[in-house]
Scaffold this active site. Structure first.
Site, PDB file in Angstrom:
ATOM      1  N   HIS A  82      25.195 -75.103  60.276  1.00 20.32           N
ATOM      2  CA  HIS A  82      24.728 -74.822  61.629  1.00 20.32           C
ATOM      3  C   HIS A  82      23.217 -74.951  61.656  1.00 20.32           C
ATOM      4  O   HIS A  82      22.528 -74.425  60.791  1.00 20.32           O
ATOM      5  CB  HIS A  82      25.131 -73.399  62.039  1.00 20.32           C
ATOM      6  CG  HIS A  82      24.581 -72.989  63.365  1.00 20.32           C
ATOM      7  ND1 HIS A  82      25.172 -73.363  64.549  1.00 20.32           N
ATOM      8  CD2 HIS A  82      23.472 -72.292  63.703  1.00 20.32           C
ATOM      9  CE1 HIS A  82      24.462 -72.887  65.558  1.00 20.32           C
ATOM     10  NE2 HIS A  82      23.416 -72.236  65.073  1.00 20.32           N
ATOM     11  N   ASP A 161      29.716 -62.830  73.744  1.00 21.12           N
ATOM     12  CA  ASP A 161      28.396 -63.423  73.477  1.00 21.12           C
ATOM     13  C   ASP A 161      27.952 -64.293  74.649  1.00 21.12           C
ATOM     14  O   ASP A 161      26.788 -64.290  75.042  1.00 21.12           O
ATOM     15  CB  ASP A 161      28.434 -64.246  72.182  1.00 21.12           C
ATOM     16  CG  ASP A 161      27.132 -65.022  72.017  1.00 21.12           C
ATOM     17  OD1 ASP A 161      26.091 -64.360  71.850  1.00 21.12           O
ATOM     18  OD2 ASP A 161      27.143 -66.265  72.101  1.00 21.12           O
ATOM     19  N   ARG A 168      20.782 -62.096  78.623  1.00 23.14           N
ATOM     20  CA  ARG A 168      19.528 -62.088  77.845  1.00 23.14           C
ATOM     21  C   ARG A 168      18.567 -63.143  78.370  1.00 23.14           C
ATOM     22  O   ARG A 168      17.354 -62.933  78.433  1.00 23.14           O
ATOM     23  CB  ARG A 168      19.830 -62.347  76.361  1.00 23.14           C
ATOM     24  CG  ARG A 168      20.477 -61.149  75.671  1.00 23.14           C
ATOM     25  CD  ARG A 168      21.071 -61.544  74.327  1.00 23.14           C
ATOM     26  NE  ARG A 168      20.092 -62.129  73.423  1.00 23.14           N
ATOM     27  CZ  ARG A 168      20.371 -63.040  72.488  1.00 23.14           C
ATOM     28  NH1 ARG A 168      21.597 -63.476  72.302  1.00 23.14           N
ATOM     29  NH2 ARG A 168      19.430 -63.510  71.718  1.00 23.14           N
ATOM     30  N   SER A 183      24.521 -63.151  67.708  1.00 23.21           N
ATOM     31  CA  SER A 183      25.054 -64.144  68.633  1.00 23.21           C
ATOM     32  C   SER A 183      25.518 -65.398  67.871  1.00 23.21           C
ATOM     33  O   SER A 183      26.653 -65.858  68.031  1.00 23.21           O
ATOM     34  CB  SER A 183      23.961 -64.499  69.649  1.00 23.21           C
ATOM     35  OG  SER A 183      24.232 -65.696  70.307  1.00 23.21           O
ATOM     36  N   LYS A 187      29.849 -66.608  66.586  1.00 21.88           N
ATOM     37  CA  LYS A 187      30.521 -67.894  66.824  1.00 21.88           C
ATOM     38  C   LYS A 187      30.867 -68.581  65.499  1.00 21.88           C
ATOM     39  O   LYS A 187      31.902 -69.217  65.359  1.00 21.88           O
ATOM     40  CB  LYS A 187      29.632 -68.782  67.699  1.00 21.88           C
ATOM     41  CG  LYS A 187      29.525 -68.214  69.121  1.00 21.88           C
ATOM     42  CD  LYS A 187      28.470 -68.876  69.979  1.00 21.88           C
ATOM     43  CE  LYS A 187      27.097 -68.447  69.618  1.00 21.88           C
ATOM     44  NZ  LYS A 187      26.072 -68.595  70.653  1.00 21.88           N
TER      45      LYS A 187
END
Ligand code: URA
Length: 433
Positions: A82, A161, A168, A183, A187
């Protein structure tokens, strides 16, 4: 339990328990806790922070708010990578087939781009007919048969989220390390891989502008992953200048293919090889850095990684002839060269300005609903530290009609030329395990 008491507790520097976090997240998703109370809590978290346990609990509660992908039926080790997002970051297009060619399984759910950072799905959609929407059955079958699939998210992953992130975004509470880490990791954990490598970008074009805050975020995410039974590590990598040369969807696909052919930019190749080497070490498929690195290099040099990319395109309905014939990809109508008007050494190629210029051309989205132009973008020819003469080519802007002049000006402003010799940043700044 009352939300107001928990807001006051956090405001006063207290620690929230798992039960309290569960009450808050469930209550917010169900609509029992209104936006104004959740905003107040988020702001208290921004000022007081969360400890490791709270971050892990928040991650799990957000993860449990939605579906989880169970990859355990797949034969082999499922890995994930990621990136926190950067300019010209097409690493997944190289890493996914390279990891698959090295014996790993990459069952990857990717996202679309927003703002100045690009998304893998948009890049893949530049390949004619490439399908990013795979049914769960096709996704699993493909990973079993060719060891990789990169697809859009079909499952309802971490809806808590999604709702919190939107709040946010409009309440000035995005930039809290614990909130960002929970967050992202909610995922990642929901996506099912057992081994996760995070590429945390640092610098002008990244979410995290300085090394200390990027390191804090990386440590927080690695701790959450490891606490929850996933082998997790992070690289901190430079994003002061764009990665590689190409910025823009079709242009980045070409650069990724060139890299898989062994002819890509050195920085992109170095990062891709390093990510795959780390994954090989984390999974125990290799036991030494030398062996891991040699295995990754071999898969690039012998064409097996390129072959995996070809198979992925074919399985996902795309036109694999693009690998030999780039003219099958969308191309912009106009190209404008940006040349140096002085000589010297390149001190800066500001990633944010290049990313914003690409967005002006239409390569990226300002809002989620925006249509993008897959053809447009920028090729950066001069990198930090390069010696250049007056008139040398710094960049080529590939545009259609949209905002061409403004984009060219912005690209020009991204370059800073110095009369002093410049030593570029290292690409890989740290590793957190
Ligand atoms: N990306 C995410 O997914 N979440 C954040 O909070 C920040 C960036």
């Amino acid at each position: 339990m009352r939300a107001v008491d928990l807001i006051i507790k956090k405001k006063n520097g207290g620690t929230l328990t798992r039960e309290e976090i569960k009450f808050l997240i469930k209550g917010y998703v169900d609509g029992r806790i209104p936006d104004y109370q959740m905003s107040s809590l988020l702001m208290a978290i921004c000022f007081q922070g969360m400890n490791e346990q709270e971050q892990s609990d928040l991650t799990l509660e957000m993860l449990l708010s939605g579906e989880r992908i169970d990859l355990s039926s797949i034969n082999g080790i499922c890995v994930d990578k990621h990136s926190t997002g950067g300019v010209g970051d097409k690493t997944t297009l190289v890493v996914a087939p390279l990891a698959a060619a090295c014996g790993l399984k990459m069952a990857k759910m990717s996202g679309r781009g927003l703002g100045h950072t690009g998304g893998t799905l948009d890049k893949l959609e530049a390949i004619p007919n490439f399908r990013i929407a795979l049914s769960p059955r096709d996704f699993f079958r493909q990973v079993e048969e060719i060891s990789l699939a990169v697809a859009g998210q079909t499952a309802n992953i971490a809806p808590a989220d999604k709702k919190l992130y939107a709040l946010r975004d409009v309440t000035g509470t995005v930039e809290a390390v614990g909130l960002i880490a929970s967050s992202i990791m909610s995922k990642k954990l929901a996506s099912g891989a057992t081994h996760i490598l995070l590429d945390v970008k640092v610098g002008d074009g990244a979410f995290m502008k300085d090394l200390d805050s990027a390191r804090e975020l990386a440590k927080a995410m690695v701790a959450i992953g490891n606490r929850n039974g996933r082998v997790t590590a992070a690289l901190l990598t430079d994003m002061d200048q764009p990665l590689g040369s190409a910025v823009g969807n079709a242009l980045e696909v070409i650069e990724a293919i060139e890299t898989l052919k062994g002819r890509g930019p050195k920085d992109l190749e170095e990062l891709s090889l390093r990510i795959v080497s780390e994954l090989l070490l984390m999974t125990g498929l290799e036991n030494s850095e030398e062996e891991a690195s040699a295995r990754a290099k071999r898969a690039l040099e012998d064409g097996s990684a390129l072959n995996k990319f070809r198979q992925m395109i074919e399985y996902q309905g795309g036109d694999a002839r693009v690998i030999e014939d780039y003219s099958l990809l969308p191309a912009a109508k106009i190209t404008i060269e940006v040349r140096a008007n002085s000589e010297g050494h390149v001190r800066n190629v500001r990633a944010l300005a290049i990313g914003n210029a690409a967005m002006l051309l239409g390569a990226g989205r300002v809002t989620k609903e925006d249509e993008i132009d897959l053809a447009v973008g920028i090729k950066v020819h001069a990198k930090v530290g390069d010696r250049i003469k007056k008139g040398d080519l710094l960049a080529t802007v590939h545009g259609n009609e949209k905002n061409l002049e403004e984009a060219v000006d912005m690209v020009r402003s991204a370059f800073e030329i110095s009369d002093q010799k410049i030593v570029p940043n290292k690409l890989i700044l740290d590793v957190i395990k």
